[in-house]
Scaffold this active site. Structure first.
Site, PDB file in Angstrom:
ATOM      1  N   GLY A 112       0.836  -1.199   0.000  1.00 49.36           N
ATOM      2  CA  GLY A 112       0.000   0.000   0.000  1.00 49.36           C
ATOM      3  C   GLY A 112       0.868   1.245   0.000  1.00 49.36           C
ATOM      4  O   GLY A 112       1.354   1.684   1.035  1.00 49.36           O
ATOM      5  N   HIS A 156      -7.367  -3.547   2.943  1.00 45.45           N
ATOM      6  CA  HIS A 156      -8.033  -3.412   4.248  1.00 45.45           C
ATOM      7  C   HIS A 156      -9.305  -4.233   4.419  1.00 45.45           C
ATOM      8  O   HIS A 156     -10.049  -3.998   5.368  1.00 45.45           O
ATOM      9  CB  HIS A 156      -8.360  -1.947   4.585  1.00 45.45           C
ATOM     10  CG  HIS A 156      -7.156  -1.076   4.669  1.00 45.45           C
ATOM     11  ND1 HIS A 156      -6.007  -1.431   5.338  1.00 45.45           N
ATOM     12  CD2 HIS A 156      -6.904   0.152   4.151  1.00 45.45           C
ATOM     13  CE1 HIS A 156      -5.122  -0.471   5.230  1.00 45.45           C
ATOM     14  NE2 HIS A 156      -5.622   0.503   4.514  1.00 45.45           N
ATOM     15  N   GLU A 176      -2.943  -3.194   9.294  1.00 44.95           N
ATOM     16  CA  GLU A 176      -3.492  -1.917   9.759  1.00 44.95           C
ATOM     17  C   GLU A 176      -4.944  -1.733   9.318  1.00 44.95           C
ATOM     18  O   GLU A 176      -5.446  -2.447   8.458  1.00 44.95           O
ATOM     19  CB  GLU A 176      -2.658  -0.754   9.200  1.00 44.95           C
ATOM     20  CG  GLU A 176      -1.261  -0.685   9.787  1.00 44.95           C
ATOM     21  CD  GLU A 176      -0.482   0.519   9.297  1.00 44.95           C
ATOM     22  OE1 GLU A 176       0.520   0.848   9.924  1.00 44.95           O
ATOM     23  OE2 GLU A 176      -0.881   1.127   8.273  1.00 44.95           O
TER      24      GLU A 176
END
Ligand SMILES: C[S@@+](CC[C@H](N)C(=O)[O-])C[C@H]1O[C@@H](n2cnc3c(N)ncnc32)[C@H](O)[C@@H]1O
Length: 244
Positions: free
Chosen positions: A92, A176, A201
């Site tokens: 990312g 995500h 995350e």
């Protein structure tokens, strides 16, 4: 019996079900209360480069949401040994193409967190990957690659390009979704060196529950970190941390 626990310092409610659900998966947890430090190097680097992992100054970010507080955790994990970190990988890069999933928005700064890692870890080689091939770049101590984290073949092909590297720190800051997180983890965890740390995350509470079920019965050294900010709901400000 109330269904929520109010955090006195921010007035926001945390579902008591978090504790009930996680108590079925974990026997122990600890709570840390702290004040954010104005002299935090990693948070200052978030501001400098435009990563949403943290902040010193709450205004003027290139992204239109409240910053995460991951830099506070990362600094606790690596601040004492940052000169010794040799290899970092992040999935990312931070596309500024608003039509792509998990975009940082049109003012986003692709590569922000990789440049942040380069400055924070002065002796490290930084590797990154993203599904958006338009934002790839190569700079001193930074190499990036095109890769869809949900595609096992693409992930395997990525490791063939850097066969001799084992990462001290691996961060999944990509799509995500729970499914994308598991897909990358299953094809990337072997690239973390023994003693290294893998961090997922932006994990929503719903995904935390799915990850808890996923890791149940497996022997990974995993832990969940929920990060609470003043006057902001928990949202996706949580991490799954897996130690190799
Ligand atoms: C939140 S941004 C990363 C922000 C950056 N790490 C930072 O801190 O500045 C998420 C990135 O994940 C990328 N992404 C989305 N889906 C992906 C996928 N399937 N595989 C790899 N990267 C993906 C997006 O293109 C975007 O650049």
């Amino acid at each position: 019996m109330t269904d929520t626990i109010s955090l006195a310092f921010d007035g926001l409610a945390v579902p008591a079900s978090i504790h009930k659900i996680f108590a079925t998966h974990f026997q122990t947890y600890f709570t840390t209360y702290y004040n954010r430090r104005a002299d935090s190097l990693l948070n200052a680097l978030c501001d400098k480069y435009g990563s949403d992992k943290g902040e010193i100054i709450p205004d003027g970010h290139p992204y239109p949401w409240v910053s995460h507080t991951y830099a506070d955790v990362l600094e606790r994990l690596f601040g004492h040994c940052r000169e010794h970190v040799r290899y970092v990988f992040e999935c990312g890069l931070g596309t500024n193409n608003p039509s792509l999933a998990s975009s940082m928005g049109e003012n986003g700064k692709p590569g922000a967190s990789l440049r942040m890692w380069r400055e924070y870890f002065p002796n490290a080689q930084i590797f990154g990957a993203d599904i958006d091939a338009d934002i790839l770049f190569q700079e001193d101590r930074i190499a990036t690659f095109a890769c869809d984290q949900t595609d096992a073949e693409q992930v395997a092909a990525l490791w063939e390009k850097i066969p001799d590297v084992q990462f001290d720190l691996f961060i999944d800051d990509g799509l995500h979704t729970y499914e994308a997180g598991v897909a990358l983890f299953e094809h990337a965890f072997h690239k973390v060196r023994e003693g290294g740390i893998y961090i997922i995350e932006d994990v929503t509470f719903e995904s935390l529950v799915k990850f808890a079920n996923y890791f149940e019965g497996k022997s990974f050294a995993h832990e969940f970190v929920t990060l609470h900010r003043p006057n902001v709901p928990l949202g996706d400000n949580s991490q799954v941390i897996i130690r190799r």
